[in-house]
Design a protein around this motif. Structure first.
Motif, PDB file in Angstrom:
ATOM      1  N   ASP A   1       0.838  -1.199   0.000  1.00 39.96           N
ATOM      2  CA  ASP A   1       0.000   0.000   0.000  1.00 39.96           C
ATOM      3  C   ASP A   1       0.872   1.247   0.000  1.00 39.96           C
ATOM      4  OD1 ASP A   1      -2.478  -1.237  -0.004  1.00 39.96           O
ATOM      5  OD2 ASP A   1      -2.630  -1.297   2.194  1.00 39.96           O
ATOM      6  N   ASP A   2       0.363   2.276  -0.654  1.00 37.29           N
ATOM      7  CA  ASP A   2       0.981   3.595  -0.566  1.00 37.29           C
ATOM      8  C   ASP A   2       0.599   4.194   0.789  1.00 37.29           C
ATOM      9  OD1 ASP A   2       1.830   6.221  -0.782  1.00 37.29           O
ATOM     10  OD2 ASP A   2       1.083   6.492  -2.822  1.00 37.29           O
ATOM     11  N   ALA A   3       1.610   4.548   1.595  1.00 37.65           N
ATOM     12  CA  ALA A   3       1.323   5.088   2.926  1.00 37.65           C
ATOM     13  C   ALA A   3       0.827   6.529   2.879  1.00 37.65           C
ATOM     14  CB  ALA A   3       2.573   5.012   3.798  1.00 37.65           C
ATOM     15  N   ASN A   4       0.848   7.129   1.708  1.00 32.01           N
ATOM     16  CA  ASN A   4       0.437   8.534   1.562  1.00 32.01           C
ATOM     17  C   ASN A   4       1.228   9.458   2.491  1.00 32.01           C
ATOM     18  OD1 ASN A   4      -1.617   8.171  -0.442  1.00 32.01           O
ATOM     19  ND2 ASN A   4      -2.921   7.274   1.158  1.00 32.01           N
ATOM     20  N   GLN A   5       2.509   9.175   2.592  1.00 32.54           N
ATOM     21  CA  GLN A   5       3.399   9.985   3.416  1.00 32.54           C
ATOM     22  C   GLN A   5       4.682  10.291   2.658  1.00 32.54           C
ATOM     23  OE1 GLN A   5       4.233   8.105   7.165  1.00 32.54           O
ATOM     24  NE2 GLN A   5       2.071   7.879   7.735  1.00 32.54           N
ATOM     25  N   GLN A   6       5.268  11.427   2.997  1.00 25.60           N
ATOM     26  CA  GLN A   6       6.588  11.779   2.480  1.00 25.60           C
ATOM     27  C   GLN A   6       7.505  12.084   3.658  1.00 25.60           C
ATOM     28  OE1 GLN A   6       6.609  14.779  -0.628  1.00 25.60           O
ATOM     29  NE2 GLN A   6       4.651  14.077  -1.426  1.00 25.60           N
ATOM     30  N   TRP A   7       8.647  11.419   3.673  1.00 27.94           N
ATOM     31  CA  TRP A   7       9.632  11.627   4.724  1.00 27.94           C
ATOM     32  C   TRP A   7      10.846  12.303   4.099  1.00 27.94           C
ATOM     33  CZ3 TRP A   7      10.072   6.693   8.294  1.00 27.94           C
ATOM     34  CH2 TRP A   7       8.785   6.292   8.666  1.00 27.94           C
ATOM     35  N   SER A   8      11.446  13.241   4.835  1.00 32.97           N
ATOM     36  CA  SER A   8      12.581  13.977   4.272  1.00 32.97           C
ATOM     37  C   SER A   8      13.864  13.751   5.067  1.00 32.97           C
ATOM     38  CB  SER A   8      12.284  15.480   4.201  1.00 32.97           C
ATOM     39  OG  SER A   8      12.433  16.092   5.463  1.00 32.97           O
ATOM     40  N   PHE A   9      14.981  13.902   4.360  1.00 33.61           N
ATOM     41  CA  PHE A   9      16.317  13.917   4.959  1.00 33.61           C
ATOM     42  C   PHE A   9      16.946  15.263   4.614  1.00 33.61           C
ATOM     43  CE2 PHE A   9      15.280   9.536   4.865  1.00 33.61           C
ATOM     44  CZ  PHE A   9      16.089   8.858   5.769  1.00 33.61           C
ATOM     45  N   VAL A  10      17.611  15.862   5.583  1.00 27.67           N
ATOM     46  CA  VAL A  10      18.194  17.189   5.404  1.00 27.67           C
ATOM     47  C   VAL A  10      19.712  17.098   5.537  1.00 27.67           C
ATOM     48  CG1 VAL A  10      18.303  19.565   6.254  1.00 27.67           C
ATOM     49  CG2 VAL A  10      16.139  18.311   6.314  1.00 27.67           C
ATOM     50  N   TYR A  11      20.432  17.700   4.575  1.00 19.95           N
ATOM     51  CA  TYR A  11      21.890  17.781   4.680  1.00 19.95           C
ATOM     52  C   TYR A  11      22.198  18.943   5.615  1.00 19.95           C
ATOM     53  CZ  TYR A  11      26.790  17.677   3.282  1.00 19.95           C
ATOM     54  OH  TYR A  11      28.160  17.579   3.291  1.00 19.95           O
ATOM     55  N   ASP A  12      22.582  18.616   6.849  1.00 20.38           N
ATOM     56  CA  ASP A  12      22.681  19.600   7.918  1.00 20.38           C
ATOM     57  C   ASP A  12      24.008  19.429   8.646  1.00 20.38           C
ATOM     58  OD1 ASP A  12      22.387  21.256  10.098  1.00 20.38           O
ATOM     59  OD2 ASP A  12      20.426  20.526  10.686  1.00 20.38           O
ATOM     60  N   GLY A  13      24.855  20.476   8.611  1.00 19.72           N
ATOM     61  CA  GLY A  13      26.125  20.412   9.325  1.00 19.72           C
ATOM     62  C   GLY A  13      27.070  19.354   8.793  1.00 19.72           C
ATOM     63  N   GLY A  14      27.021  19.121   7.485  1.00 20.17           N
ATOM     64  CA  GLY A  14      27.926  18.155   6.878  1.00 20.17           C
ATOM     65  C   GLY A  14      27.473  16.716   6.971  1.00 20.17           C
ATOM     66  N   GLN A  15      26.226  16.479   7.386  1.00 19.26           N
ATOM     67  CA  GLN A  15      25.724  15.107   7.454  1.00 19.26           C
ATOM     68  C   GLN A  15      24.234  15.089   7.133  1.00 19.26           C
ATOM     69  OE1 GLN A  15      26.104  15.173  12.134  1.00 19.26           O
ATOM     70  NE2 GLN A  15      24.866  13.423  11.547  1.00 19.26           N
ATOM     71  N   LEU A  16      23.741  13.912   6.769  1.00 18.56           N
ATOM     72  CA  LEU A  16      22.321  13.741   6.505  1.00 18.56           C
ATOM     73  C   LEU A  16      21.605  13.465   7.819  1.00 18.56           C
ATOM     74  CD1 LEU A  16      22.306  11.628   3.225  1.00 18.56           C
ATOM     75  CD2 LEU A  16      21.291  13.888   3.524  1.00 18.56           C
ATOM     76  N   LYS A  17      20.624  14.319   8.148  1.00 13.56           N
ATOM     77  CA  LYS A  17      19.813  14.123   9.336  1.00 13.56           C
ATOM     78  C   LYS A  17      18.363  13.919   8.913  1.00 13.56           C
ATOM     79  CE  LYS A  17      22.338  16.375  13.059  1.00 13.56           C
ATOM     80  NZ  LYS A  17      22.235  17.341  14.190  1.00 13.56           N
ATOM     81  N   TYR A  18      17.574  13.359   9.815  1.00 14.65           N
ATOM     82  CA  TYR A  18      16.156  13.189   9.538  1.00 14.65           C
ATOM     83  C   TYR A  18      15.498  14.561   9.497  1.00 14.65           C
ATOM     84  CZ  TYR A  18      17.510   8.550  11.210  1.00 14.65           C
ATOM     85  OH  TYR A  18      18.167   7.363  11.386  1.00 14.65           O
ATOM     86  N   GLY A  19      14.529  14.698   8.586  1.00 15.59           N
ATOM     87  CA  GLY A  19      13.852  15.979   8.431  1.00 15.59           C
ATOM     88  C   GLY A  19      12.496  15.983   9.102  1.00 15.59           C
ATOM     89  N   THR A  20      11.457  15.711   8.325  1.00 15.76           N
ATOM     90  CA  THR A  20      10.104  15.694   8.884  1.00 15.76           C
ATOM     91  C   THR A  20       9.249  14.714   8.101  1.00 15.76           C
ATOM     92  OG1 THR A  20       8.278  17.117   9.591  1.00 15.76           O
ATOM     93  CG2 THR A  20       9.188  17.538   7.412  1.00 15.76           C
ATOM     94  N   ILE A  21       8.033  14.504   8.580  1.00 17.30           N
ATOM     95  CA  ILE A  21       7.080  13.598   7.930  1.00 17.30           C
ATOM     96  C   ILE A  21       5.816  14.376   7.596  1.00 17.30           C
ATOM     97  CG2 ILE A  21       5.593  11.576   8.228  1.00 17.30           C
ATOM     98  CD1 ILE A  21       7.748  10.366   9.999  1.00 17.30           C
ATOM     99  N   VAL A  22       5.392  14.279   6.356  1.00 13.18           N
ATOM    100  CA  VAL A  22       4.182  14.956   5.900  1.00 13.18           C
ATOM    101  C   VAL A  22       3.223  13.895   5.369  1.00 13.18           C
ATOM    102  CG1 VAL A  22       3.175  16.555   4.244  1.00 13.18           C
ATOM    103  CG2 VAL A  22       5.356  17.114   5.337  1.00 13.18           C
ATOM    104  N   ARG A  23       2.001  13.959   5.848  1.00 17.48           N
ATOM    105  CA  ARG A  23       0.985  13.020   5.379  1.00 17.48           C
ATOM    106  C   ARG A  23       0.182  13.678   4.259  1.00 17.48           C
ATOM    107  NH1 ARG A  23       2.330  12.775  10.342  1.00 17.48           N
ATOM    108  NH2 ARG A  23       2.695  10.766  11.349  1.00 17.48           N
ATOM    109  N   ASN A  24       0.113  12.988   3.135  1.00 19.45           N
ATOM    110  CA  ASN A  24      -0.504  13.591   1.951  1.00 19.45           C
ATOM    111  C   ASN A  24      -1.982  13.874   2.110  1.00 19.45           C
ATOM    112  OD1 ASN A  24       1.987  13.363   0.736  1.00 19.45           O
ATOM    113  ND2 ASN A  24       1.511  11.396  -0.245  1.00 19.45           N
ATOM    114  N   ASN A  25      -2.641  13.134   3.006  1.00 19.64           N
ATOM    115  CA  ASN A  25      -4.079  13.295   3.155  1.00 19.64           C
ATOM    116  C   ASN A  25      -4.439  14.394   4.152  1.00 19.64           C
ATOM    117  OD1 ASN A  25      -3.163  12.005   5.412  1.00 19.64           O
ATOM    118  ND2 ASN A  25      -4.695  10.360   5.415  1.00 19.64           N
ATOM    119  N   GLN A  26      -3.445  15.122   4.633  1.00 19.92           N
ATOM    120  CA  GLN A  26      -3.733  16.211   5.552  1.00 19.92           C
ATOM    121  C   GLN A  26      -3.724  17.530   4.837  1.00 19.92           C
ATOM    122  OE1 GLN A  26      -0.983  16.004   8.833  1.00 19.92           O
ATOM    123  NE2 GLN A  26      -2.132  14.364   9.845  1.00 19.92           N
TER     124      GLN A  26
END
Length: 220
Positions: A195-220
């Motif tokens: 199933d498509d979870a209808n979510q998008q998760w992001s990674f941010v290049y922050d301070g020289g490394q990849l960190k977790y960003g945020t989670i957005v739900r498409n149905n909101q």
């Protein structure tokens, strides 16, 4: 006779003077040549110095400069379980060691003495680009505050929840900027259904490394 002697003497003096003048001129010329040579050597040394452009600091590279899309997708899938674990354990108030009843557990982690300590641990994993979501009941999926302070101690809600018998994975890159990449999330169940979870998760290049960003739900 005396006049001839004086003329001869004068002629000799002029000749010697001419020779001296010639010698002085030659020495002077040698000094000029030597000086010119030194000047040329100095100029040559100056030319061999680094160009201005070579001494400038290198500008931070973009995600596209550092990684291919395939590498980013592989990295994201290697870290999706940890992303989910940290994010939702914070939401549920189950990330730290504690003791007590469900819904009211005293945190016993020796490094946690305040809500600020909890926030500091969060930002070890997540980028500061986004505000903390777990204390906001409008964004917290459980609609309740997961951590609180009481009588100088820190407590957690300690809720257990989640999708049992399923596997989350990133299928493809949804969008990408210079320093952030978004992935679409899918759920695969034990019976093979996807199933498509209808979510998008992001990674941010922050301070020289990849960190977790945020989670957005498409149905909101």
């Amino acid at each position: 006779m005396r006049n001839r002697f004086m003329i001869a003497t004068l002629s000799t003096t002029l000749v010697l003077s001419g020779c001296a003048s010639t010698d002085n001129k030659e020495k002077k010329d040698e000094k000029v040549v030597h000086k010119k040579k030194e000047t040329m050597e100095v100029k040559q040394d100056a030319v061999s110095l680094p160009e201005e452009a070579e001494t400038k600091h290198v500008v931070d590279a973009t995600l596209s400069d550092l990684y291919t899309d395939e590498e980013l997708l592989a990295y994201a899938n290697d870290h999706i379980n940890d992303f989910w674990h940290v994010y939702y354990c914070y939401m549920a108030g189950t990330f730290f060691e504690g003791t007590g009843d469900f819904g009211n557990t005293l945190i016993t982690d020796p490094n946690i003495h305040s809500l600020q300590d909890i926030e500091n641990v969060w930002y070890q994993y997540f980028s500061r680009r986004y505000p903390i979501p777990y204390m906001d009941i409008n964004t917290n999926v459980y609609k309740e505050v997961p951590f609180w302070e009481e009588n100088g101690q820190v407590y957690e809600r300690y809720r257990i929840d989640g999708v049992v018998g399923s596997h989350l994975y990133f299928d493809h890159i949804e969008q990408k900027t210079d320093d952030e990449v978004w992935f679409s999330v899918y759920v695969e169940y034990v019976d093979g259904k996807i199933d498509d979870a209808n979510q998008q998760w992001s990674f941010v290049y922050d301070g020289g490394q990849l960190k977790y960003g945020t989670i957005v739900r498409n149905n909101q």
